[in-house]
Write an enzyme that holds these catalytic residues in place. Structure first.
Site, short mmCIF file in Angstrom:
data_model
loop_
_atom_site.label_atom_id
_atom_site.label_comp_id
_atom_site.label_asym_id
_atom_site.label_seq_id
_atom_site.Cartn_x
_atom_site.Cartn_y
_atom_site.Cartn_z
N PRO A 2 -6.86 -13.28 -18.06
CA PRO A 2 -6.66 -13.37 -19.51
C PRO A 2 -5.65 -14.44 -19.88
O PRO A 2 -4.52 -14.45 -19.40
CB PRO A 2 -6.12 -11.97 -19.87
CG PRO A 2 -6.35 -11.12 -18.68
CD PRO A 2 -6.44 -12.02 -17.51
N GLU A 3 -6.10 -15.36 -20.71
CA GLU A 3 -5.20 -16.34 -21.30
C GLU A 3 -5.12 -16.02 -22.79
O GLU A 3 -5.53 -14.95 -23.21
CB GLU A 3 -5.71 -17.76 -21.02
CG GLU A 3 -5.89 -18.02 -19.52
CD GLU A 3 -6.44 -19.40 -19.18
OE1 GLU A 3 -6.27 -20.32 -20.01
OE2 GLU A 3 -7.04 -19.55 -18.11
N HIS A 117 -7.90 2.40 -10.23
CA HIS A 117 -6.99 1.29 -10.51
C HIS A 117 -6.11 1.53 -11.73
O HIS A 117 -5.48 0.61 -12.22
CB HIS A 117 -7.79 -0.01 -10.67
CG HIS A 117 -8.55 -0.39 -9.44
ND1 HIS A 117 -9.83 -0.89 -9.48
CD2 HIS A 117 -8.21 -0.32 -8.14
CE1 HIS A 117 -10.24 -1.13 -8.24
NE2 HIS A 117 -9.29 -0.79 -7.41
N ARG A 175 9.61 -36.16 -20.50
CA ARG A 175 9.08 -35.34 -19.42
C ARG A 175 8.25 -36.21 -18.50
O ARG A 175 7.21 -36.72 -18.88
CB ARG A 175 8.22 -34.21 -19.98
CG ARG A 175 8.98 -33.22 -20.81
CD ARG A 175 10.28 -32.84 -20.13
NE ARG A 175 10.85 -31.63 -20.67
CZ ARG A 175 10.89 -30.50 -19.99
NH1 ARG A 175 10.40 -30.43 -18.79
NH2 ARG A 175 11.45 -29.45 -20.54
#
Length: 300
Positions: A2-3, A117, A175
């Site tokens: 899941p994002e 689970h 960066r």
DNA sequence: TGAATTGTTATCGT
DNA sequence: AACGATAACAATTC
């Protein structure tokens, strides 16, 4: 995995069933899932009304009454929510049309509410029980008392109004890191994981090895647009179903780069190739995402 | 058996 | 000292 879009879908799916409910019980069957401790979480939760269910980065945030704190749930690899009393249909998310209830709910099967689970269970005041299932035990349920501190430890929400090109530009200046690991860094932008990072870079036509601080203005704008577009599409499609873990999304049918090694790029037809960037499997179109001119060489 | 997965943390190097 | 890169780690599946 899941994002942001998957977590957003889950939050939207569960919000109405949780907000306003009082928690009357909390159990854990794998205490390492829970921090700081099962007893602390139970003490904060029991008797408390859930006042809000939101997403921040990839965290599900349950807001509790003042002084009770906030409960953060991170699904990591394989975490998922499931109602114990919903009949046996595990895929409760929006994608598929619901079965006629009568077929499934004849009489409640007389089985334990939890599966092999199940790591935790929330009992609500209406009798419903929400299970936290997590085959790989990476997920975390964490009680915090300082939301500010949590919030400020994360980068901007990419779909919020304040995530502007200028803000992205500011985050990238100075960066020297490669684009891909930088986008995966939750303190730079919150919510991207491996899938949507590959998708965003593909959409923007940027190679994952490009140095973050060497993007031209137009490239920055493309990256900004691409991040938002792929996440919005992910939400619209209710997330990506990669394996059994997250069963209702459709976005996997529309991915342009991730997991498409050897298949033609949707834009130019060139075969997508796989490479490794910062220990992560990475997928690009070698034509749409040209490699940086000069490979960065470690000075020695 | 090794590779893959996420995000945090520790550690080392520049 | 700050930043970046890297590895280890939690556990499981294929």
């Amino acid at each position: 995995m899941p994002e942001l879009p998957e977590v957003e879908t889950i939050v939207r799916h569960h919000r109405d069933a949780l907000v306003g409910r009082r928690v009357v019980g909390f159990e854990s069957y794998w205490p390492r899932t829970v921090a700081p401790s099962v007893s602390a979480v139970r003490a904060a939760l029991c008797g408390a009304r859930i006042t809000a269910v939101d997403r921040r980065s990839k965290y599900i945030v349950l807001t509790l009454p003042p002084a009770r704190g906030w409960l953060l749930i991170h699904l990591r690899m394989s975490g998922r929510f499931e109602w114990a009393d919903d009949g046996a249909a595990p895929a409760a998310h929006g994608g598929k049309p619901a079965r006629p209830p009568a077929a499934r709910m004849r009489h409640k099967e007389h089985v334990s509410p939890r599966g092999p689970h199940t790591r935790a269970m929330f009992v609500l005041d209406n009798g419903r029980r929400l299970l936290f299932d997590d085959a790989r035990k990476f997920g975390r349920i964490t009680l915090i008392d300082d939301y500010q501190r949590f919030d400020s430890s994360l980068g901007p929400e990419p779909l919020a109004d304040d995530f502007t090109v200028a803000r992205l530009a500011r985050a990238l200046t100075g960066r020297a890191r490669m684009l891909k690991p930088l986008l995966l860094d939750q303190t730079i932008v919150a919510g991207l994981g491996n899938i949507y990072t590959d998708e965003a870079l593909h959409r923007a036509g940027l190679h994952p090895l490009r140095r973050a601080d060497q993007l031209r203005g137009a490239e920055l704008e493309r990256l900004h647009e691409a991040i938002r577009a792929v996440l919005e599409e992910g939400i619209r499609r209710q997330g990506t179903t990669i394996d059994w873990i997250y069963p209702s999304g459709q976005m996997q049918e529309y991915l342009q780069a991730y997991g498409r090694t050897g298949q033609p790029c949707g834009r130019c037809g060139t075969a997508i190739i796989a490479l490794r960037v910062g220990q992560r499997g990475t997928h690009i179109c070698p034509r749409c995402q040209p490699a940086p001119r000069r490979r960065r060489t470690a000075s020695r």
